[in-house]
Design a protein around this motif. Sequence first.
Motif, PDB file in Angstrom:
ATOM      1  N   SER A  60       0.794  -1.225   0.000  1.00  0.00           N
ATOM      2  CA  SER A  60       0.000   0.000   0.000  1.00  0.00           C
ATOM      3  C   SER A  60       0.829   1.279   0.000  1.00  0.00           C
ATOM      4  O   SER A  60       0.259   2.366  -0.116  1.00  0.00           O
ATOM      5  CB  SER A  60      -0.929   0.014   1.210  1.00  0.00           C
ATOM      6  OG  SER A  60      -0.171   0.028   2.395  1.00  0.00           O
ATOM      7  N   VAL A  61       2.143   1.183   0.083  1.00  0.00           N
ATOM      8  CA  VAL A  61       2.959   2.393   0.175  1.00  0.00           C
ATOM      9  C   VAL A  61       2.875   3.222  -1.106  1.00  0.00           C
ATOM     10  O   VAL A  61       2.891   4.457  -1.049  1.00  0.00           O
ATOM     11  CB  VAL A  61       4.426   2.061   0.545  1.00  0.00           C
ATOM     12  CG1 VAL A  61       5.142   1.382  -0.612  1.00  0.00           C
ATOM     13  CG2 VAL A  61       5.171   3.310   0.961  1.00  0.00           C
ATOM     14  N   LEU A  62       2.739   2.605  -2.258  1.00  0.00           N
ATOM     15  CA  LEU A  62       2.666   3.370  -3.501  1.00  0.00           C
ATOM     16  C   LEU A  62       1.320   4.068  -3.680  1.00  0.00           C
ATOM     17  O   LEU A  62       1.196   4.956  -4.526  1.00  0.00           O
ATOM     18  CB  LEU A  62       2.952   2.464  -4.700  1.00  0.00           C
ATOM     19  CG  LEU A  62       4.390   1.953  -4.772  1.00  0.00           C
ATOM     20  CD1 LEU A  62       4.552   1.025  -5.957  1.00  0.00           C
ATOM     21  CD2 LEU A  62       5.372   3.100  -4.850  1.00  0.00           C
ATOM     22  N   TYR A  63       0.318   3.676  -2.910  1.00  0.00           N
ATOM     23  CA  TYR A  63      -0.960   4.376  -2.943  1.00  0.00           C
ATOM     24  C   TYR A  63      -0.984   5.549  -1.955  1.00  0.00           C
ATOM     25  O   TYR A  63      -1.713   6.506  -2.159  1.00  0.00           O
ATOM     26  CB  TYR A  63      -2.117   3.431  -2.596  1.00  0.00           C
ATOM     27  CG  TYR A  63      -2.332   2.356  -3.618  1.00  0.00           C
ATOM     28  CD1 TYR A  63      -2.916   2.632  -4.841  1.00  0.00           C
ATOM     29  CD2 TYR A  63      -1.940   1.051  -3.354  1.00  0.00           C
ATOM     30  CE1 TYR A  63      -3.109   1.644  -5.784  1.00  0.00           C
ATOM     31  CE2 TYR A  63      -2.130   0.049  -4.292  1.00  0.00           C
ATOM     32  CZ  TYR A  63      -2.718   0.358  -5.500  1.00  0.00           C
ATOM     33  OH  TYR A  63      -2.902  -0.622  -6.427  1.00  0.00           O
ATOM     34  N   VAL A  64      -0.207   5.455  -0.896  1.00  0.00           N
ATOM     35  CA  VAL A  64      -0.275   6.448   0.174  1.00  0.00           C
ATOM     36  C   VAL A  64       0.838   7.479   0.061  1.00  0.00           C
ATOM     37  O   VAL A  64       0.598   8.677   0.225  1.00  0.00           O
ATOM     38  CB  VAL A  64      -0.222   5.746   1.546  1.00  0.00           C
ATOM     39  CG1 VAL A  64      -0.184   6.757   2.671  1.00  0.00           C
ATOM     40  CG2 VAL A  64      -1.385   4.810   1.703  1.00  0.00           C
ATOM     41  N   ALA A  65       2.060   7.061  -0.227  1.00  0.00           N
ATOM     42  CA  ALA A  65       3.215   7.953  -0.180  1.00  0.00           C
ATOM     43  C   ALA A  65       3.177   9.070  -1.227  1.00  0.00           C
ATOM     44  O   ALA A  65       3.423  10.228  -0.875  1.00  0.00           O
ATOM     45  CB  ALA A  65       4.497   7.146  -0.284  1.00  0.00           C
ATOM     46  N   PRO A  66       2.924   8.818  -2.507  1.00  0.00           N
ATOM     47  CA  PRO A  66       2.952   9.937  -3.476  1.00  0.00           C
ATOM     48  C   PRO A  66       1.965  11.065  -3.167  1.00  0.00           C
ATOM     49  O   PRO A  66       2.367  12.235  -3.200  1.00  0.00           O
ATOM     50  CB  PRO A  66       2.647   9.255  -4.818  1.00  0.00           C
ATOM     51  CG  PRO A  66       3.121   7.863  -4.636  1.00  0.00           C
ATOM     52  CD  PRO A  66       2.821   7.525  -3.211  1.00  0.00           C
ATOM     53  N   PRO A  67       0.699  10.785  -2.841  1.00  0.00           N
ATOM     54  CA  PRO A  67      -0.174  11.909  -2.488  1.00  0.00           C
ATOM     55  C   PRO A  67       0.276  12.618  -1.207  1.00  0.00           C
ATOM     56  O   PRO A  67       0.165  13.837  -1.102  1.00  0.00           O
ATOM     57  CB  PRO A  67      -1.546  11.280  -2.277  1.00  0.00           C
ATOM     58  CG  PRO A  67      -1.493   9.974  -2.964  1.00  0.00           C
ATOM     59  CD  PRO A  67      -0.072   9.539  -2.936  1.00  0.00           C
ATOM     60  N   ALA A  70       3.221  14.839  -2.205  1.00  0.00           N
ATOM     61  CA  ALA A  70       2.740  15.968  -2.998  1.00  0.00           C
ATOM     62  C   ALA A  70       2.042  16.994  -2.115  1.00  0.00           C
ATOM     63  O   ALA A  70       2.277  18.212  -2.249  1.00  0.00           O
ATOM     64  CB  ALA A  70       1.804  15.476  -4.092  1.00  0.00           C
ATOM     65  N   MET A  71       1.191  16.556  -1.210  1.00  0.00           N
ATOM     66  CA  MET A  71       0.485  17.494  -0.330  1.00  0.00           C
ATOM     67  C   MET A  71       1.431  18.172   0.651  1.00  0.00           C
ATOM     68  O   MET A  71       1.243  19.335   0.995  1.00  0.00           O
ATOM     69  CB  MET A  71      -0.635  16.783   0.425  1.00  0.00           C
ATOM     70  CG  MET A  71      -1.794  16.362  -0.459  1.00  0.00           C
ATOM     71  SD  MET A  71      -2.480  17.698  -1.463  1.00  0.00           S
ATOM     72  CE  MET A  71      -3.089  18.786  -0.220  1.00  0.00           C
ATOM     73  N   TYR A  72       2.479  17.443   1.086  1.00  0.00           N
ATOM     74  CA  TYR A  72       3.461  18.055   1.979  1.00  0.00           C
ATOM     75  C   TYR A  72       4.172  19.209   1.277  1.00  0.00           C
ATOM     76  O   TYR A  72       4.306  20.304   1.833  1.00  0.00           O
ATOM     77  CB  TYR A  72       4.475  17.008   2.454  1.00  0.00           C
ATOM     78  CG  TYR A  72       5.564  17.608   3.299  1.00  0.00           C
ATOM     79  CD1 TYR A  72       5.346  17.878   4.639  1.00  0.00           C
ATOM     80  CD2 TYR A  72       6.800  17.930   2.748  1.00  0.00           C
ATOM     81  CE1 TYR A  72       6.331  18.453   5.419  1.00  0.00           C
ATOM     82  CE2 TYR A  72       7.791  18.501   3.517  1.00  0.00           C
ATOM     83  CZ  TYR A  72       7.556  18.765   4.842  1.00  0.00           C
ATOM     84  OH  TYR A  72       8.532  19.348   5.597  1.00  0.00           O
ATOM     85  N   TYR A  73       4.624  18.984   0.035  1.00  0.00           N
ATOM     86  CA  TYR A  73       5.321  20.042  -0.696  1.00  0.00           C
ATOM     87  C   TYR A  73       4.374  21.178  -1.062  1.00  0.00           C
ATOM     88  O   TYR A  73       4.772  22.351  -1.052  1.00  0.00           O
ATOM     89  CB  TYR A  73       6.007  19.485  -1.946  1.00  0.00           C
ATOM     90  CG  TYR A  73       7.309  18.800  -1.606  1.00  0.00           C
ATOM     91  CD1 TYR A  73       8.371  19.519  -1.078  1.00  0.00           C
ATOM     92  CD2 TYR A  73       7.467  17.447  -1.787  1.00  0.00           C
ATOM     93  CE1 TYR A  73       9.561  18.908  -0.738  1.00  0.00           C
ATOM     94  CE2 TYR A  73       8.645  16.817  -1.452  1.00  0.00           C
ATOM     95  CZ  TYR A  73       9.691  17.555  -0.931  1.00  0.00           C
ATOM     96  OH  TYR A  73      10.862  16.938  -0.599  1.00  0.00           O
TER      97      TYR A  73
END
Length: 100
Positions: A60-67, A70-73
């Motif tokens: 599940s890391v590829l579903y959670v980490a990119p968004p 992106a939201m952090y930046y």
Amino acid sequence: MGGGGGPGTTPGVYLGWWGNFGGLPQKGVAQYSLAANQQRPLAGLAHNAIFNTWRRFRGSVLYVAPPFIAMYYLMDWAEKRNHFLNSKEGRALYGGEEED
């Protein structure tokens, strides 16, 4: 009392309670049980916890980490932009109006 008229039934004969209609006993069903003191309820607990957690994380890391990244930046950029526009330099540069 059970109703009559069906094949192999006799009017006025008690059939039994729901789920136990007095039929022939079922054959060919084996039941196995294990005494409570012979079970190992915590067998492999630590091993399964580590590897199951890693498997679920990896899946599940590829579903959670990119968004999340992106939201952090995006939030970091928005906070820095807000601080700049509310600073003395930002107000002097844009004259109180924000650019589009």
